[in-house]
Design a protein around this motif. Structure first.
Motif, short mmCIF file in Angstrom:
data_model
loop_
_atom_site.label_atom_id
_atom_site.label_comp_id
_atom_site.label_asym_id
_atom_site.label_seq_id
_atom_site.Cartn_x
_atom_site.Cartn_y
_atom_site.Cartn_z
N MET A 1 55.82 39.89 53.12
CA MET A 1 54.79 39.82 52.08
C MET A 1 54.88 41.07 51.20
O MET A 1 54.86 42.19 51.69
N ASP A 2 55.02 40.85 49.87
CA ASP A 2 55.17 42.01 49.00
C ASP A 2 53.82 42.63 48.69
O ASP A 2 52.76 42.12 49.01
N GLU A 3 53.90 43.77 48.01
CA GLU A 3 52.71 44.58 47.72
C GLU A 3 51.69 43.82 46.87
O GLU A 3 50.48 43.88 47.13
N ILE A 4 52.17 43.08 45.85
CA ILE A 4 51.26 42.37 44.93
C ILE A 4 50.48 41.29 45.65
O ILE A 4 49.26 41.18 45.50
N ASN A 5 51.17 40.50 46.48
CA ASN A 5 50.49 39.43 47.22
C ASN A 5 49.47 40.00 48.20
O ASN A 5 48.38 39.44 48.35
N LEU A 6 49.82 41.09 48.85
CA LEU A 6 48.90 41.72 49.79
C LEU A 6 47.65 42.22 49.05
O LEU A 6 46.53 42.07 49.54
N LEU A 7 47.87 42.81 47.87
CA LEU A 7 46.75 43.30 47.07
C LEU A 7 45.83 42.15 46.67
O LEU A 7 44.59 42.29 46.72
N ILE A 8 46.39 41.02 46.29
CA ILE A 8 45.58 39.86 45.90
C ILE A 8 44.77 39.34 47.09
O ILE A 8 43.57 39.06 46.96
N ILE A 9 45.40 39.26 48.24
CA ILE A 9 44.71 38.74 49.44
C ILE A 9 43.56 39.66 49.83
O ILE A 9 42.44 39.19 50.09
N VAL A 10 43.82 40.96 49.86
CA VAL A 10 42.77 41.91 50.22
C VAL A 10 41.65 41.89 49.20
O VAL A 10 40.46 41.97 49.54
N THR A 11 41.99 41.74 47.92
CA THR A 11 40.99 41.67 46.86
C THR A 11 40.09 40.45 47.03
O THR A 11 38.86 40.54 46.90
#
Length: 384
Positions: A1-11
């Motif tokens: 899982m890349d950084e952008i997808n992780l950021l979206i999920i956490v958001t």
């Protein structure tokens, strides 16, 4: 899982939780609606602030709405400050004067009008592309961090004063709430300092590190808010105990000196002290867990101001500690009674006027150097 997808999920998780908790605070039935509304508003502002990754997916071009979303961050810490005021003082009401807290938001928005809000799309794009050199963004960046520092100082100052007022006028267990709220604000301060570092990196060549820090901040923010709400909802009566009209004893003394009023003489102090001690021993008002200095003053017919000066200034002992000393003495009598060895510590603390085991243990250890349990064990061993 890349950084952008992780950021979206956490958001998404952070947004969902903040909105759910805000909805709960707004709809739950309680007599403390102002405090709930303020904290719900704080959660909504937090949700708006963390929604940037999702907002950028929907609107990938500079817009007035996007910039307004950013500037609403100026309302977060003022709303939190008002929330702290509302839970410290029982008579807090939102008034027109509190609109002064909107001033940083107004200033931050105003400086952006000439070269962002009032220009065409191409100029907006140019403004964002050259954001690191735009004086307006640099000004707002500095302004919001100055605002955060000043408001956090104000919160800590408020809590320090509220705690001292409580110690000088009350004898209940709410003192623990101020210690806990101080700890919560300390954690929030650390979080804001991390955000400061993140924002500095955001405008540097290390923007990727800034994104990873943002993920950590989102997770921490989510945990902190849930932790706080769990505590506040489980113990709804921890706060809202102080009358904002009360004055610190130090202020009363200063006023007396500046107005050339006479502070009670030694003879008057001795007379009032004798009356106070007789009342404490004969009537045992300390058995009332919610006893206040106003209650004692009314019972022995001594002005509250004079009684406060007597206990908090002359005896150099907070009213809170003064009352607890009598409670601890009563508890020690029970513990020393061999016929009452079957009485539990919990039963004893309620009997002598405490309504919290942690407060009882803290006060007992402060006065005796031992916990109640250890004190009893030592007594039992001495009998053998």
């Amino acid at each position: 899982m890349d950084e952008i997808n992780l950021l979206i999920i956490v958001t998404v998780i952070s947004l969902f939780t903040s909105l759910l908790l805000a909805f709960f605070l707004i709809t739950v039935k309680t007599k403390h609606k102002t405090s709930n509304y303020l904290f719900a508003f704080f959660l909504l502002l937090t949700a708006l602030d963390v929604s940037e990754p999702l907002f950028n997916l929907l609107v990938d071009a500079p817009s007035n709405l996007g910039m307004l979303r950013n500037t609403f961050a100026f309302m977060q810490i003022p709303v939190f400050y008002l929330y702290v005021v509302s839970i410290c003082y029982s008579d807090f009401r939102l008034k027109a004067k509190h609109l002064i807290h909107l001033l940083p938001l107004i200033i931050a928005s105003a400086v952006l009008i000439p070269r962002f809000y009032a220009v065409d799309f191409a100029s907006k794009v140019n403004f964002i592309e050259n954001r690191q050199s735009m004086i307006e963004l640099q000004f707002n960046h500095i302004l919001i961090h100055i605002q955060i520092i000043l408001y956090l100082i104000a919160v800590f100052t408020l809590l320090k004063k509220a705690k001292k007022l409580y110690l000088e006028n009350y004898s209940g267990t709410s003192i623990n709430s101020y210690n806990w709220l101080f700890q919560f604000t300390s954690v929030l301060t650390i979080l804001y300092l991390i955000i400061l570092v993140k924002n500095i990196l955001k405008f540097s060549d290390y923007s990727e590190i800034s994104d990873w820090i943002k993920i950590g901040v989102l997770l921490s923010q989510l945990f902190i808010i849930c932790w706080y709400l769990l505590k506040a909802l489980n113990y709804p009566n921890l706060f809202r105990t102080i009358d904002s009209k009360l004055q610190l004893v130090s202020h009363i003394i200063s006023e007396e000196k500046s107005n050339d009023n006479l502070i009670p003489t030694e003879k008057e102090y001795d007379k009032d002290l004798s009356k106070l001690k007789n009342y404490m021993l004969e009537e045992k008002p300390f058995l009332n867990p919610t006893l206040t200095i106003q209650d004692v003053a009314a019972s022995i017919q001594i002005p509250v101001r004079d009684l406060s000066l007597l206990i908090n200034h002359k005896l150099e002992q907070h009213f809170y500690d003064f009352i607890n000393a009598y409670r601890i003495a009563a508890a020690m009598e029970i513990l020393q009674d061999a016929t009452k060895n079957n009485v539990t510590i919990l039963e004893i603390l309620y009997e002598v006027g405490f309504n919290s085991k942690s407060s009882f243990n803290t006060a007992f250890k402060k006065h005796t150097g031992n916990t109640p349990t250890h004190y009893r064990k030592r007594l039992i061993n001495s009998y053998l």
